[in-house]
Design a protein around this motif. Structure first.
Motif, PDB file in Angstrom:
ATOM      1  N   LEU A  32       0.737  -1.241  -0.045  1.00  0.00           N
ATOM      2  CA  LEU A  32      -0.032  -0.159  -0.140  1.00  0.00           C
ATOM      3  C   LEU A  32       0.821   1.343  -0.060  1.00  0.00           C
ATOM      4  CD1 LEU A  32      -2.743  -0.777   2.384  1.00  0.00           C
ATOM      5  CD2 LEU A  32      -3.099  -0.835  -0.181  1.00  0.00           C
ATOM      6  N   ILE A  33       1.909   1.331   0.545  1.00  0.00           N
ATOM      7  CA  ILE A  33       3.152   2.338   0.547  1.00  0.00           C
ATOM      8  C   ILE A  33       3.130   3.008  -0.828  1.00  0.00           C
ATOM      9  CG2 ILE A  33       5.132   3.048   1.314  1.00  0.00           C
ATOM     10  CD1 ILE A  33       5.028   1.422   3.736  1.00  0.00           C
ATOM     11  N   PRO A  34       3.924   1.981  -1.771  1.00  0.00           N
ATOM     12  CA  PRO A  34       4.016   2.457  -3.032  1.00  0.00           C
ATOM     13  C   PRO A  34       2.745   2.989  -3.834  1.00  0.00           C
ATOM     14  CG  PRO A  34       5.195   0.476  -2.744  1.00  0.00           C
ATOM     15  CD  PRO A  34       4.261   0.590  -1.363  1.00  0.00           C
ATOM     16  N   LEU A  35       1.699   2.283  -3.554  1.00  0.00           N
ATOM     17  CA  LEU A  35       0.181   2.724  -4.192  1.00  0.00           C
ATOM     18  C   LEU A  35      -0.165   4.215  -3.748  1.00  0.00           C
ATOM     19  CD1 LEU A  35      -2.126   1.833  -5.867  1.00  0.00           C
ATOM     20  CD2 LEU A  35      -3.154   1.149  -3.743  1.00  0.00           C
ATOM     21  N   PHE A  36       0.061   4.527  -2.563  1.00  0.00           N
ATOM     22  CA  PHE A  36      -0.495   5.736  -1.938  1.00  0.00           C
ATOM     23  C   PHE A  36       0.608   6.738  -2.179  1.00  0.00           C
ATOM     24  CE2 PHE A  36      -3.257   3.409   0.805  1.00  0.00           C
ATOM     25  CZ  PHE A  36      -4.619   3.633   0.309  1.00  0.00           C
ATOM     26  N   SER A  37       1.930   6.329  -2.746  1.00  0.00           N
ATOM     27  CA  SER A  37       3.052   7.350  -2.828  1.00  0.00           C
ATOM     28  C   SER A  37       2.809   7.987  -4.130  1.00  0.00           C
ATOM     29  CB  SER A  37       4.386   6.696  -2.930  1.00  0.00           C
ATOM     30  OG  SER A  37       4.430   5.806  -4.142  1.00  0.00           O
ATOM     31  N   PHE A  38       1.972   7.248  -5.234  1.00  0.00           N
ATOM     32  CA  PHE A  38       1.508   8.147  -6.307  1.00  0.00           C
ATOM     33  C   PHE A  38       0.103   8.613  -6.347  1.00  0.00           C
ATOM     34  CE2 PHE A  38       4.478   4.613  -7.474  1.00  0.00           C
ATOM     35  CZ  PHE A  38       5.481   5.240  -8.132  1.00  0.00           C
ATOM     36  N   ASN A  39      -0.599   8.801  -5.146  1.00  0.00           N
ATOM     37  CA  ASN A  39      -1.866   9.337  -4.997  1.00  0.00           C
ATOM     38  C   ASN A  39      -1.443  10.835  -4.969  1.00  0.00           C
ATOM     39  OD1 ASN A  39      -4.603   9.247  -4.811  1.00  0.00           O
ATOM     40  ND2 ASN A  39      -4.532   9.259  -2.626  1.00  0.00           N
ATOM     41  N   ASP A  40      -2.507  11.533  -5.702  1.00  0.00           N
ATOM     42  CA  ASP A  40      -2.719  12.702  -5.776  1.00  0.00           C
ATOM     43  C   ASP A  40      -3.409  13.363  -4.640  1.00  0.00           C
ATOM     44  OD1 ASP A  40      -2.060  15.498  -6.451  1.00  0.00           O
ATOM     45  OD2 ASP A  40      -3.621  15.605  -8.090  1.00  0.00           O
ATOM     46  N   SER A  41      -3.194  13.040  -3.426  1.00  0.00           N
ATOM     47  CA  SER A  41      -3.848  13.618  -2.158  1.00  0.00           C
ATOM     48  C   SER A  41      -2.905  13.225  -1.058  1.00  0.00           C
ATOM     49  CB  SER A  41      -5.144  12.875  -1.833  1.00  0.00           C
ATOM     50  OG  SER A  41      -5.825  12.959  -0.591  1.00  0.00           O
ATOM     51  N   LEU A 242       9.446   8.170  -0.143  1.00  0.00           N
ATOM     52  CA  LEU A 242      10.791   7.938   0.477  1.00  0.00           C
ATOM     53  C   LEU A 242      10.694   6.439   0.808  1.00  0.00           C
ATOM     54  CD1 LEU A 242      13.627   8.755   1.169  1.00  0.00           C
ATOM     55  CD2 LEU A 242      12.630   9.497   3.508  1.00  0.00           C
ATOM     56  N   GLY A 243       9.697   5.936   1.603  1.00  0.00           N
ATOM     57  CA  GLY A 243       9.601   4.625   1.794  1.00  0.00           C
ATOM     58  C   GLY A 243       9.549   3.628   0.613  1.00  0.00           C
ATOM     59  N   THR A 244       9.035   4.084  -0.384  1.00  0.00           N
ATOM     60  CA  THR A 244       8.784   3.186  -1.729  1.00  0.00           C
ATOM     61  C   THR A 244      10.478   3.050  -2.196  1.00  0.00           C
ATOM     62  OG1 THR A 244       6.702   4.107  -2.124  1.00  0.00           O
ATOM     63  CG2 THR A 244       8.167   3.071  -4.037  1.00  0.00           C
ATOM     64  N   VAL A 245      11.327   4.127  -2.444  1.00  0.00           N
ATOM     65  CA  VAL A 245      12.605   4.284  -2.810  1.00  0.00           C
ATOM     66  C   VAL A 245      13.296   3.367  -1.889  1.00  0.00           C
ATOM     67  CG1 VAL A 245      14.511   5.605  -3.419  1.00  0.00           C
ATOM     68  CG2 VAL A 245      12.226   6.552  -3.574  1.00  0.00           C
ATOM     69  N   ILE A 246      13.022   3.684  -0.625  1.00  0.00           N
ATOM     70  CA  ILE A 246      13.877   2.602   0.363  1.00  0.00           C
ATOM     71  C   ILE A 246      13.520   1.171   0.130  1.00  0.00           C
ATOM     72  CG2 ILE A 246      14.320   2.055   2.664  1.00  0.00           C
ATOM     73  CD1 ILE A 246      13.971   4.913   3.475  1.00  0.00           C
ATOM     74  N   LEU A 247      12.287   0.859  -0.146  1.00  0.00           N
ATOM     75  CA  LEU A 247      11.647  -0.522  -0.258  1.00  0.00           C
ATOM     76  C   LEU A 247      12.600  -1.180  -1.621  1.00  0.00           C
ATOM     77  CD1 LEU A 247       8.052  -0.642   0.632  1.00  0.00           C
ATOM     78  CD2 LEU A 247       9.736  -1.926   1.658  1.00  0.00           C
ATOM     79  N   ALA A 248      12.434  -0.261  -2.738  1.00  0.00           N
ATOM     80  CA  ALA A 248      13.060  -0.807  -3.981  1.00  0.00           C
ATOM     81  C   ALA A 248      14.411  -1.043  -3.766  1.00  0.00           C
ATOM     82  CB  ALA A 248      12.800   0.059  -4.909  1.00  0.00           C
ATOM     83  N   VAL A 249      15.255  -0.035  -3.186  1.00  0.00           N
ATOM     84  CA  VAL A 249      16.671  -0.250  -3.025  1.00  0.00           C
ATOM     85  C   VAL A 249      17.008  -1.480  -2.013  1.00  0.00           C
ATOM     86  CG1 VAL A 249      18.745   0.830  -2.352  1.00  0.00           C
ATOM     87  CG2 VAL A 249      17.156   2.157  -3.700  1.00  0.00           C
ATOM     88  N   ILE A 252      16.568  -4.517  -4.039  1.00  0.00           N
ATOM     89  CA  ILE A 252      17.457  -4.762  -4.899  1.00  0.00           C
ATOM     90  C   ILE A 252      18.663  -5.451  -4.311  1.00  0.00           C
ATOM     91  CG2 ILE A 252      19.206  -3.970  -6.634  1.00  0.00           C
ATOM     92  CD1 ILE A 252      16.652  -1.993  -7.305  1.00  0.00           C
ATOM     93  N   ILE A 253      19.170  -4.719  -3.182  1.00  0.00           N
ATOM     94  CA  ILE A 253      20.342  -5.218  -2.517  1.00  0.00           C
ATOM     95  C   ILE A 253      20.237  -6.517  -1.587  1.00  0.00           C
ATOM     96  CG2 ILE A 253      22.005  -4.526  -0.288  1.00  0.00           C
ATOM     97  CD1 ILE A 253      21.157  -1.747  -0.947  1.00  0.00           C
ATOM     98  N   ALA A 254      19.040  -6.775  -1.173  1.00  0.00           N
ATOM     99  CA  ALA A 254      18.853  -8.226  -0.384  1.00  0.00           C
ATOM    100  C   ALA A 254      18.764  -9.210  -1.291  1.00  0.00           C
ATOM    101  CB  ALA A 254      17.615  -8.210   0.204  1.00  0.00           C
ATOM    102  N   GLY A 255      18.369  -9.120  -2.736  1.00  0.00           N
ATOM    103  CA  GLY A 255      18.277  -9.942  -3.726  1.00  0.00           C
ATOM    104  C   GLY A 255      19.552 -10.197  -4.429  1.00  0.00           C
ATOM    105  N   THR A 256      20.471  -9.186  -4.425  1.00  0.00           N
ATOM    106  CA  THR A 256      21.722  -9.523  -4.834  1.00  0.00           C
ATOM    107  C   THR A 256      22.424 -10.135  -3.866  1.00  0.00           C
ATOM    108  OG1 THR A 256      21.656  -7.181  -6.166  1.00  0.00           O
ATOM    109  CG2 THR A 256      23.877  -8.207  -5.693  1.00  0.00           C
ATOM    110  N   ALA A 257      22.447  -9.752  -2.780  1.00  0.00           N
ATOM    111  CA  ALA A 257      23.094 -10.422  -1.738  1.00  0.00           C
ATOM    112  C   ALA A 257      22.680 -12.035  -1.607  1.00  0.00           C
ATOM    113  CB  ALA A 257      23.006  -9.883  -0.390  1.00  0.00           C
TER     114      ALA A 257
END
Length: 273
Positions: A32-41, A242-249, A252-257
């Motif tokens: 839900l965090i990425p979903l609402f991060s694109f919400n215009d409200s 910001l939380g969405t960016v942190i989640l994505a990174v 990626i790092i955890a998957g690479t590890a």
């Protein structure tokens, strides 16, 4: 016989439903965090008002956010390096040190994962005040090394244990010293696990909040900055971006590890020499 098979099939169906319900309960709030991060409200509620990238644009040019990010990156890199170095040493001595003391130290190094974070934070705060450090960046680094150490010990111990003992014994029989065997044989074979342990330790340090809450001085890390912004309703969309960016990174790092860790183990099994 048919009754038994039908019962097993029914039990398997219920188990599958349970796993699905558990995954939804665990990951739906995160999604839900990425979903609402694109919400215009500024309200995190349905129905969505529209698509926007303005909350991501507000992340740039924010001096408080930039300072917290730099602090987290510096602290994470130093703490991950220290935790990885300690994890290599502790796990190697546990497996090859032939000493009860080494096994005891290895067990103690893995204990912090079982201790509540609040207890760890309070204990470290008392300790740094007693030695005169006080809440500071140095105190945070030491606390993060302690928190990340169990992960690095587990990763490196698994890696060293996967290397056949005959490899080390052959190097010793050929005249290599213990230090040369470790540096020229064991460590190169364990390099993927070293990188994996470093990445995981960095993630643990970067995301740690409870220990930082007790040990932070005048230079907050990114989790502390996020927590401070949650008090302002208008900052919630920016926090979710910001939380969405942190989640994505982090993914990626955890998957690479994890890829590095499994690739290294597979290489040893295919070619132990």
């Amino acid at each position: 016989m048919k009754t038994g098979r039908a019962s097993m099939k029914r039990d398997g169906r219920w188990l599958g439903l349970y796993v699905l319900a558990y995954l939804i309960f665990l990951y739906l709030p995160v999604l839900l965090i990425p979903l609402f991060s694109f919400n215009d409200s500024i309200q995190a509620a349905f129905p969505l008002q529209g698509f926007t990238l303005q909350w991501y644009a507000t992340l740039y040019g924010n001096p408080a956010l930039s300072g917290a990010l730099v602090n987290s990156l510096v602290i994470g890199a130093i703490a991950a390096s220290g935790a990885t170095l300690c994890g290599i040493t502790v796990s190697y001595m546990d497996l090859y040190g032939r000493s009860p003391l080494a096994a005891t130290i290895s067990a103690i190094a893995r204990l912090p994962i079982l201790i509540p974070g609040v207890i760890v934070g309070i204990s470290l705060l008392i300790l740094v005040n007693l030695v005169g450090l006080g809440p500071s960046r140095v105190a945070i680094v030491l606390g993060h090394i302690l928190v990340a150490l169990p992960t690095t010990v587990v990763v490196m111990r698994t890696r060293f244990a996967a290397i056949p003992r005959t490899v080390r014994e052959a190097a010793l029989d050929l005249g290599a010293s213990d230090w040369m065997t470790f540096r020229r044989v064991m460590l190169p074979l364990s390099l993927p696990a070293v990188l994996s342990a470093f990445m995981l330790a960095f993630l643990i340090s970067f995301d740690e909040f409870i220990v930082v809450f007790f040990l932070a001085g005048t230079e907050p890390t990114l989790p502390l900055y996020i927590w401070s912004q949650l008090r302002f309703p208008r900052s919630l969309p920016t926090v979710m971006a910001l939380g969405t960016v942190i989640l994505a990174v982090s993914f990626i790092i955890a998957g690479t590890a994890e890829i590095l860790r499994h690739r290294g183990l597979g290489a040893v099994r295919r070619n132990p020499a």
